[in-house]
Write a protein that holds these residues in place. Structure first.
Motif, PDB file in Angstrom:
ATOM      1  N   VAL A  52      -3.904   8.996   4.280  1.00  0.00           N
ATOM      2  CA  VAL A  52      -2.457   8.843   4.094  1.00  0.00           C
ATOM      3  C   VAL A  52      -1.992   9.421   2.758  1.00  0.00           C
ATOM      4  N   ASN A  53      -2.902  10.109   2.062  1.00  0.00           N
ATOM      5  CA  ASN A  53      -2.556  10.768   0.794  1.00  0.00           C
ATOM      6  C   ASN A  53      -1.980   9.808  -0.247  1.00  0.00           C
ATOM      7  N   CYS A  54      -2.584   8.630  -0.321  1.00  0.00           N
ATOM      8  CA  CYS A  54      -2.107   7.599  -1.249  1.00  0.00           C
ATOM      9  C   CYS A  54      -2.578   7.832  -2.670  1.00  0.00           C
ATOM     10  N   HIS A  98       3.112  15.389   2.604  1.00  0.00           N
ATOM     11  CA  HIS A  98       2.173  15.585   1.490  1.00  0.00           C
ATOM     12  C   HIS A  98       1.795  17.037   1.267  1.00  0.00           C
ATOM     13  N   LEU A 122       0.846  -1.198   0.000  1.00  0.00           N
ATOM     14  CA  LEU A 122       0.000   0.000   0.000  1.00  0.00           C
ATOM     15  C   LEU A 122       0.881   1.248   0.000  1.00  0.00           C
ATOM     16  N   TRP A 123       0.363   2.286  -0.637  1.00  0.00           N
ATOM     17  CA  TRP A 123       1.118   3.542  -0.697  1.00  0.00           C
ATOM     18  C   TRP A 123       0.679   4.465   0.435  1.00  0.00           C
ATOM     19  N   ARG A 124       1.626   5.131   1.034  1.00  0.00           N
ATOM     20  CA  ARG A 124       1.340   6.153   2.049  1.00  0.00           C
ATOM     21  C   ARG A 124       2.366   7.269   1.854  1.00  0.00           C
ATOM     22  N   PHE A 125       1.905   8.484   1.951  1.00  0.00           N
ATOM     23  CA  PHE A 125       2.821   9.618   1.793  1.00  0.00           C
ATOM     24  C   PHE A 125       2.680  10.538   3.012  1.00  0.00           C
ATOM     25  N   PRO A 126       3.433  10.245   4.073  1.00  0.00           N
ATOM     26  CA  PRO A 126       3.332  11.080   5.274  1.00  0.00           C
ATOM     27  C   PRO A 126       3.624  12.550   4.964  1.00  0.00           C
ATOM     28  N   ARG A 144      -8.913   2.415   1.367  1.00  0.00           N
ATOM     29  CA  ARG A 144      -8.439   1.306   2.182  1.00  0.00           C
ATOM     30  C   ARG A 144      -8.305   1.713   3.656  1.00  0.00           C
ATOM     31  N   PHE A 145      -8.298   3.007   3.904  1.00  0.00           N
ATOM     32  CA  PHE A 145      -7.996   3.483   5.254  1.00  0.00           C
ATOM     33  C   PHE A 145      -9.216   4.082   5.971  1.00  0.00           C
TER      34      PHE A 145
END
Lengths: 189, 553
Positions: free
Chosen positions: B167-169, A169, A163-167, B177-178
């Protein structure tokens, strides 16, 4: 990805490869590669998996691939005759065209006034999707495997769980004046 | 002899129009069945994956028409599951638009003032919240800074997102998903279920017939959960009230197909379709100029290069939303994200030489190499409701090509001069903002490949006061077919110049009192007055004075 051996010289495959390579061009896979014209550096749609995607019946075009290849050959012959080109008869007609002529023919087939336009647009969509999103592969696996399109575009790798996450941002500061008529709900007045 | 299943209220579709109706009617005591064409996906089903067959293609629908292609939701929760959750209210002047009919398009009873209490109900129910600059993504911040640099304003847009979980995905189009996006799976739909509503996924309604007793029989097929091209024998359900909310790309098609069994449809069914005036531009940023001209830095050595990071649109320019300007010259310009898969093919290179294509080939590949420096700007102009649906396909609303997502529909859209002019104005303005001082190179997406395209189909079965140009009366009841209501985006009369979900939802909320009254008259034991799905009651108080006019017969 490792270079593919020149195994599949089926005329249908090379014709479709030449079409996909016209949409997103790539470098030749091996010195005598006839399908990929070598018009650009790095892998293109073919290396990205365009044939694998087209051959997957989830796309809905798989059953039509014989027709695509046959019609592309017919159009290539007509195009060559029209332009006084002599085609190498050892190659499928579309493959025998130069990159510039392939491009001109695909532009004609996908132009707004062409009667077969929707048919050819579908093939361009899937050719492009093989490159820009690897629609035949799990995205995380495609990146891990060095998919040429996703890598060239600089798509970031996901976290270990896929999964992608961009703390990080946000620039985190006001960057413009708000419209003077903004309502308390944050909407235009 | 087998008897046909019966219910009080049959709801077709589970997006905003369907979920809001299902909740209020079930909470009010009615037996409610919701038929949804798409699958029922939950949080753990939402994948970060472009592979065909992932949630991205299961939940999304892309229907190619003649001159207009439509993107929409195809799952329980409808558009709310796949959308980007921007929830602005429509500006005041929108409700005064005349469009092409020489009179006000909206019913006299609907203005921004009379709709605001219904917007408040939605805002409380979802809930919808404002964002501040810490919520604004790099892409939104860049757009804001560029607007500011050119003397314009820019606003963080209100959203249906819990930013503490986000989470800015940038995978919103595949479902969240979150649990950060407040889709209908988090509010109206669970509340409807708690009140006994039944939701049946993979049930595609084909046609409606009238029974001798004035009730309706709704026929459906069952759809294969993996390959939507495969359908199985379904069945029929009798209902006293039918609420159609299959989306503006499908509701009119069901009604067209039902003409043989329901009788003549109002002229406006399947006409006056609006794509919400949508069009996209791609800017390819010069990273050095972003730093030098706008003074932006991510703090990690990069100025921008953040196309992939974020949550759809976060900032819009609303300077052209000025009611004193002439109709067809007003629009908003909103920063957007559009994922690969469909989001790159239509972008055009700025420097195609003669003999080269603008949208494929060597230079396009070079443009793709700079994908992380793309900034996509979304225009929403006032179009002229040009869309018309041709005769319906045998089944569904499109001939499906791929196992999921891709189909060929019957919508024809030929943009008129005012629409083309507005797009040209907006193109020029985006260029003016983003090419200033060498910040970027801007091009519009081509309309020559699949026509124009919209993620916000509207108006194909719209409300109005004029029976000749509106399919529904001002309380969303289908003219000439009492007991059938339409509550989805097709009811919205025209382009809104902003993202329409908030207005679709507010109109659906506003339609409920009239639907409840119609159900009561048909012998259903149901009342109006449920609180927000979480029990909140402050917005309910706000609509109390409006109820008498909405329940008159």
């Amino acid at each position: 990805m490792p270079p593919r051996a020149p195994a599949d010289d089926n005329p249908r495959t090379t014709t479709l490869e030449a079409f996909a390579d016209t949409i997103v061009p790539g470098e030749k896979r091996y010195p005598d590669d006839v399908a990929v014209a070598g018009a650009a550096e790095g892998g293109g749609a073919v290396q990205a998996g365009a044939i694998e995607l087209l051959e997957w019946n989830a796309t809905g075009v798989t059953e039509g691939l014989d027709d695509y290849a046959r019609m592309l050959s017919d159009h290539a012959r007509d195009y060559a005759a029209e332009h006084g080109l002599t085609l190498d008869e050892s190659l499928p007609p579309f493959v025998a065209l130069s990159f510039e002529h392939r491009t001109a023919l695909v532009r004609r087939l996908t132009a707004p006034d062409h009667p077969e336009k929707p048919f050819w647009v579908l093939l361009t969509l899937f050719s492009n999707m093989a490159y820009d999103s690897a629609a035949h592969m799990s995205t995380a696996e495609a990146i891990a495997a060095g998919h040429p399109g996703l890598l060239a575009m600089g798509v970031a790798r996901p976290d270990e769980d896929g999964l992608w996450r961009f703390p990080a941002h946000s620039y985190g500061r006001p960057l413009a004046r708000l419209h003077p008529d903004t309502t308390p709900s944050g909407s235009p007045a | 002899m087998t008897s046909t299943e019966r219910t009080d209220v049959l709801v077709v579709g589970s997006g905003f129009g369907g979920a809001i109706a299902a909740y209020h009617l079930a909470a009010g005591g009615a037996r409610v069945v919701v038929l949804e064409r798409g699958p029922w996906l939950g949080t753990q089903d939402f994948e970060h994956d472009f592979k065909l067959g992932s949630s991205y293609t299961r939940a999304f629908d892309f229907v190619v028409g003649d001159g207009m292609s439509v993107l929409g939701g195809n799952c329980v929760g409808g558009g709310s599951v796949v959308y980007f959750a921007a929830m602005p209210r429509a500006p005041r002047f929108i409700f005064e638009r005349h469009g092409t009919i020489g009179r006000r398009m909206w019913p006299a009873s609907v203005t921004r003032d009379t709709l605001d209490p219904w917007y408040d109900r939605v805002a409380e129910s979802i809930p919808v919240t404002t964002q501040d600059w810490n919520d604004v993504t790099y892409a939104g911040g860049l757009w804001a800074a560029a607007c500011d640099h050119s003397g314009r304003t820019a606003n963080p847009v209100p959203v249906a997102i819990d930013n503490t979980k986000c989470v800015n995905c940038n995978w919103m189009m595949a479902g969240c998903r979150f649990d950060a996006k407040r889709s209908l799976l988090t509010n109206y739909l669970p509340a409807a279920l708690a009140h006994g509503a039944q939701i049946r996924p993979l049930h595609e309604v084909q046609q409606i017939a009238r029974n001798d007793d004035g009730s309706y029989r709704v026929h459906y097929d069952l759809i294969d959960e993996e390959d939507y091209r495969i359908r199985y024998d379904g069945g029929a359900i009798d209902a006293k009230i039918v609420v159609l909310a299959a989306g503006a790309g499908a509701t009119p098609v069901i009604l067209q197909r039902s003409e043989a069994t329901l009788g003549a449809m109002p002229h406006a069914v399947g006409r006056y379709f609006s794509g919400n005036g949508e069009r996209l531009n791609t800017a390819v940023l010069n990273e050095d100029r972003v730093r030098e001209v706008l003074g932006l830095s991510r703090g990690d050595g990069l100025a921008y290069a953040a196309n992939q990071i974020g949550k759809g649109p976060t900032v819009a320019n609303w300077d052209r939303l000025d009611g004193s300007l002439p109709e067809f010259t007003r629009y908003s310009l909103e920063q957007l994200y559009f994922p690969p898969g469909l989001g790159t093919i239509l972008a055009q290179v700025a420097d195609a030489a003669p003999g080269e294509s603008t949208w494929f080939g060597v230079k396009k590949k070079e443009m793709l190499r700079r994908w992380q420096s793309w900034l996509i700007i979304f225009q929403m102009i006032e179009d002229a409701n040009e869309g018309v649906f041709g005769p319906p396909p045998a089944k569904g609303n499109a001939d499906r090509v791929s196992q999921q997502m891709l189909g060929i529909g019957r919508l024809k859209y030929d943009p008129v001069e005012s629409t083309l002019r507005a797009w040209a104005m907006a193109d020029a303005e985006v260029k003016e903002i983003l090419e200033r001082d060498g910040l970027a190179t801007v091009t519009a997406w081509t309309n020559d490949v699949i026509g124009a395209y919209t993620v916000h189909p509207l108006a194909s079965c719209r409300i109005g006061d004029d029976p000749a140009t509106s399919a529904l009366d001002d309380r969303n009841e289908l003219r000439g077919h009492p007991g059938i209501f339409v509550t989805d985006g097709s009811a919205v009369p025209g382009a809104l110049t902003v993202n329409p979900a908030m207005t679709i939802a507010a109109l659906a909320e506003r339609a409920i009192p009239g639907i409840v009254r119609a159900a009561q008259e048909r012998g259903v034991d149901v009342t109006y007055g449920a609180p927000a799905p979480d029990g909140g009651i402050s917005a309910r108080r706000g609509v109390a004075d409006l109820l008498p006019s909405l329940t008159r017969r």
